[in-house]
Design a protein around this motif. Structure first.
Motif, short mmCIF file in Angstrom:
data_model
loop_
_atom_site.label_atom_id
_atom_site.label_comp_id
_atom_site.label_asym_id
_atom_site.label_seq_id
_atom_site.Cartn_x
_atom_site.Cartn_y
_atom_site.Cartn_z
N UNK A 82 -11.79 5.15 -3.02
CA UNK A 82 -10.40 5.77 -2.65
C UNK A 82 -10.31 7.00 -2.06
N UNK A 83 -11.25 7.20 -1.07
CA UNK A 83 -11.19 8.36 -0.12
C UNK A 83 -11.58 7.78 1.15
N UNK A 84 -10.59 7.30 1.91
CA UNK A 84 -10.93 6.52 3.25
C UNK A 84 -11.52 7.42 4.35
N UNK A 85 -12.34 6.78 5.14
CA UNK A 85 -13.02 7.56 6.30
C UNK A 85 -12.01 8.11 7.01
N UNK A 109 -6.98 -0.88 9.49
CA UNK A 109 -5.70 -0.28 9.61
C UNK A 109 -5.69 1.16 9.78
N UNK A 110 -5.13 1.72 10.87
CA UNK A 110 -5.06 3.12 11.19
C UNK A 110 -4.03 3.60 10.32
N UNK A 111 -4.13 4.69 9.71
CA UNK A 111 -3.22 5.41 8.78
C UNK A 111 -3.06 6.77 9.33
N UNK A 112 -1.97 7.27 9.97
CA UNK A 112 -1.90 8.31 10.62
C UNK A 112 -1.92 9.49 9.67
N UNK A 125 1.56 21.19 10.87
CA UNK A 125 2.25 20.56 11.78
C UNK A 125 1.10 19.64 12.75
N UNK A 126 1.30 18.79 13.66
CA UNK A 126 0.31 18.25 14.20
C UNK A 126 -0.49 17.12 13.73
N UNK A 127 -1.11 16.32 14.50
CA UNK A 127 -1.79 15.23 13.98
C UNK A 127 -3.11 15.31 13.70
N UNK A 128 -3.57 15.09 12.50
CA UNK A 128 -4.98 15.10 12.07
C UNK A 128 -5.79 13.65 12.43
N UNK A 129 -6.98 13.50 12.17
CA UNK A 129 -7.81 12.42 12.39
C UNK A 129 -7.27 11.24 11.43
N UNK A 130 -6.99 10.18 12.04
CA UNK A 130 -6.44 9.02 11.18
C UNK A 130 -7.42 8.62 9.99
#
Length: 160
Positions: A63-66, A98-101, A107-112
């Protein structure tokens, strides 16, 4: 078929005998056999398999995706970030991952995050084929009485 705790412990001990205890104690990654053995069935390139292995190395709990960064994957593989990005995009097109943003709280993008649901769904029929093949082999071995043909040794003319 779920392995018993004793069977799991014996498997771990076999792996320690193969790889050594210090290497196993340092950590390991589980990759289903059919994914490596049948990578051509999935249309995976060697780079894509390498990316999958690195992603799986970051997946510790169901339940904790990479969520490694492309930069960290690229550094570990000694390739460019663009190579990693292309590999991920291709596996996503094939619906294997599947990439999950992920967005940072400020704010800002973290690792997918990376979801393997598609790969698992496509690997299951191959796993079932492999299990059936192994079961047939067990039945054949049992009906043969466990006797196998002797190994043919190739003679080396230089040693004679």
């Amino acid at each position: 078929m779920k392995a018993t705790k004793t069977e799991q412990q014996e498997q771990f001990r076999r792996n320690e005998r193969k790889w050594t205890k210090p290497l196993m104690d340092a950590g390991y990654t589980v990759i289903p056999y059919v994914i490596l053995d049948r990578q051509d069935s999935f249309g995976l390139s060697p780079v894509e398999v390498n990316v999958l292995m690195h992603l799986a190395n970051h997946w510790w709990h169901p339940d904790n995706l990479p969520r490694p960064t492309k930069a960290s994957l690229a550094k570990r593989m000694d390739v460019s970030e663009k190579t990693v990005q292309r590999a991920i995009a291709h596996m996503e097109e094939m619906q294997l991952i599947r990439r999950i943003k992920r967005h940072k709280p400020g704010g800002g993008q973290g690792a997918n995050f990376y979801d393997f649901t598609g790969l698992i769904a496509k690997a299951l029929p191959l796993a079932e084929e492999e299990i059936a093949r192994r079961n047939e082999r067990q039945i054949e071995d049992a009906t043969r009485g466990g006797r196998k043909k002797p190994l043919r040794l190739v003679k080396n003319e230089e040693t004679e």
